[in-house]
Write an enzyme that holds these catalytic residues in place. Sequence first.
Site, PDB file in Angstrom:
ATOM      1  N   SER A  87       1.155  -1.272   0.164  1.00  0.00           N
ATOM      2  CA  SER A  87       0.228  -0.135  -0.136  1.00  0.00           C
ATOM      3  C   SER A  87       0.958   1.309  -0.001  1.00  0.00           C
ATOM      4  O   SER A  87       1.543   1.401  -0.996  1.00  0.00           O
ATOM      5  CB  SER A  87      -0.952   0.210   0.688  1.00  0.00           C
ATOM      6  OG  SER A  87      -2.175   0.831   0.938  1.00  0.00           O
ATOM      7  N   THR A  88       0.624   1.794   1.007  1.00  0.00           N
ATOM      8  CA  THR A  88       1.659   3.619   0.754  1.00  0.00           C
ATOM      9  C   THR A  88       3.292   3.287   0.945  1.00  0.00           C
ATOM     10  O   THR A  88       3.644   2.732   1.124  1.00  0.00           O
ATOM     11  CB  THR A  88       1.221   3.521   2.543  1.00  0.00           C
ATOM     12  OG1 THR A  88      -0.150   4.575   2.463  1.00  0.00           O
ATOM     13  CG2 THR A  88       1.642   5.433   2.079  1.00  0.00           C
ATOM     14  N   MET A 131      -0.089   0.782   5.649  1.00  0.00           N
ATOM     15  CA  MET A 131      -1.081   1.699   6.752  1.00  0.00           C
ATOM     16  C   MET A 131      -1.859   1.327   6.489  1.00  0.00           C
ATOM     17  O   MET A 131      -2.818   0.516   6.034  1.00  0.00           O
ATOM     18  CB  MET A 131      -1.528   3.544   6.535  1.00  0.00           C
ATOM     19  CG  MET A 131      -2.255   3.891   7.628  1.00  0.00           C
ATOM     20  SD  MET A 131      -2.447   5.275   7.837  1.00  0.00           S
ATOM     21  CE  MET A 131      -0.869   5.684   8.285  1.00  0.00           C
ATOM     22  N   HIS A 174      -3.201  -0.649  -3.035  1.00  0.00           N
ATOM     23  CA  HIS A 174      -3.983   0.000  -3.407  1.00  0.00           C
ATOM     24  C   HIS A 174      -3.549   1.018  -4.487  1.00  0.00           C
ATOM     25  O   HIS A 174      -2.628   2.058  -3.890  1.00  0.00           O
ATOM     26  CB  HIS A 174      -3.522   0.554  -2.102  1.00  0.00           C
ATOM     27  CG  HIS A 174      -3.935  -1.082  -1.068  1.00  0.00           C
ATOM     28  ND1 HIS A 174      -3.535  -0.524   0.075  1.00  0.00           N
ATOM     29  CD2 HIS A 174      -4.675  -2.029  -1.434  1.00  0.00           C
ATOM     30  CE1 HIS A 174      -3.943  -2.040   1.142  1.00  0.00           C
ATOM     31  NE2 HIS A 174      -5.205  -2.124   0.163  1.00  0.00           N
ATOM     32  N   ASP A 227      -4.288  -4.432   6.435  1.00  0.00           N
ATOM     33  CA  ASP A 227      -4.391  -5.690   4.975  1.00  0.00           C
ATOM     34  C   ASP A 227      -3.533  -6.320   4.845  1.00  0.00           C
ATOM     35  O   ASP A 227      -2.279  -5.849   4.426  1.00  0.00           O
ATOM     36  CB  ASP A 227      -4.868  -4.221   3.480  1.00  0.00           C
ATOM     37  CG  ASP A 227      -5.768  -5.221   2.580  1.00  0.00           C
ATOM     38  OD1 ASP A 227      -5.664  -6.452   2.394  1.00  0.00           O
ATOM     39  OD2 ASP A 227      -5.825  -5.020   1.494  1.00  0.00           O
TER      40      ASP A 227
END
Length: 370
Positions: A183-184, A303, A209, A306
């Site tokens: 993700s991030t 973050m 993501h 998930d």
Amino acid sequence: MSMTSSAGPVKVLVVDDSVLMQKLMTQIINSTPGFQVMGVAGSAEEGWDAIQDLRPDILTLDLELPGRHGLKLLARVLKQDPLPVLIVSAFGGPGADNTIQALELGAIDFIEKPDGSTHTLEGFMKHVAAALQRASASRRMLAAAKGLAAQQRPAVAAPARPAVASHAPASHGKVSLIAIGASTGGVPAVQTVMRDAAHLRLPIAVVQHMPAGYTAKFAARLSAATGLDVREAADGDRLRPGMAVVAPGGPKHLEIEERRGELICHLKDAPLVSGHCPSVDVMFHSVARALGAQAIGVLLTGMGRDGADGLLAMRKAGAATLIQSGETCVVNGMPKAAFELGAAERVVPLDQIGGAVAGLLGERPQQRTA
């Protein structure tokens, strides 16, 4: 890097040539608890001068600026005066390439500008507030990662805590797939892992993501960077050696199925899982069901949590599971959640994950050329 005191707000500099966007961003940021705009700038040159004078904690950056392009300011900032940078981008279209390039350079996240229809002002306000929280969480991790980049790290990965008795032992079958979630901060991280594992020629499935309009561009850039056949996943795609798929940005989840000895991509309509669509958890759970010990799971920076439950399912099914070490994450949320569950067999610095995967397969790591 500039740091605020625990009692003070996080200081934000806004760089955008639109006076309307400057005012909108200022209103949104100042209304987000714990954040305050300390200045605005209308060009890359003004932005650089403001960074030197004001020492912000976070920078929001529009890439389409008069004169020098925003990408040049981003590269200069991250090289000389690193701080978390949020890209404020027009959605999709030609701008998507620039946004992906900015994330590759080290911007931690991006926010889609409102277009009055699909991307509403209300949604934009929510995205700005959420992105500010991610940027704030990344500041200390970014500083630590930058410091470690100049050091020689040991090649041996730190072990995760022992798995509970119900988990499968660390003895894996013939690997048929590498599954990666991020993700991030994940765009450069995914690229690093795939580049370092490309010589293994195993099929790879990725959930990063990212909204629709960006994942196809991301896949194309991964293909150019790794030499693999990387594409945005389509329902029914058959995974082959040397091929990788990236889950398309919402509204469908990516699952991997095994049918008559072939690995098939399935795109499934479903609600958000772990707050996301596509979800890393959904993909990891499907890999655990389809392949058991014949897979390797890799969970990278991001973050939230998930992927943590799905990685645990993979480990229980006998798969090898690796997480990115906290000090090399932009945000150590998802890997930390997986570690706390006991889902990680190994904790590995980002630049050693490809070599660790090769080691699990009894292969030599790829030699870096740069």
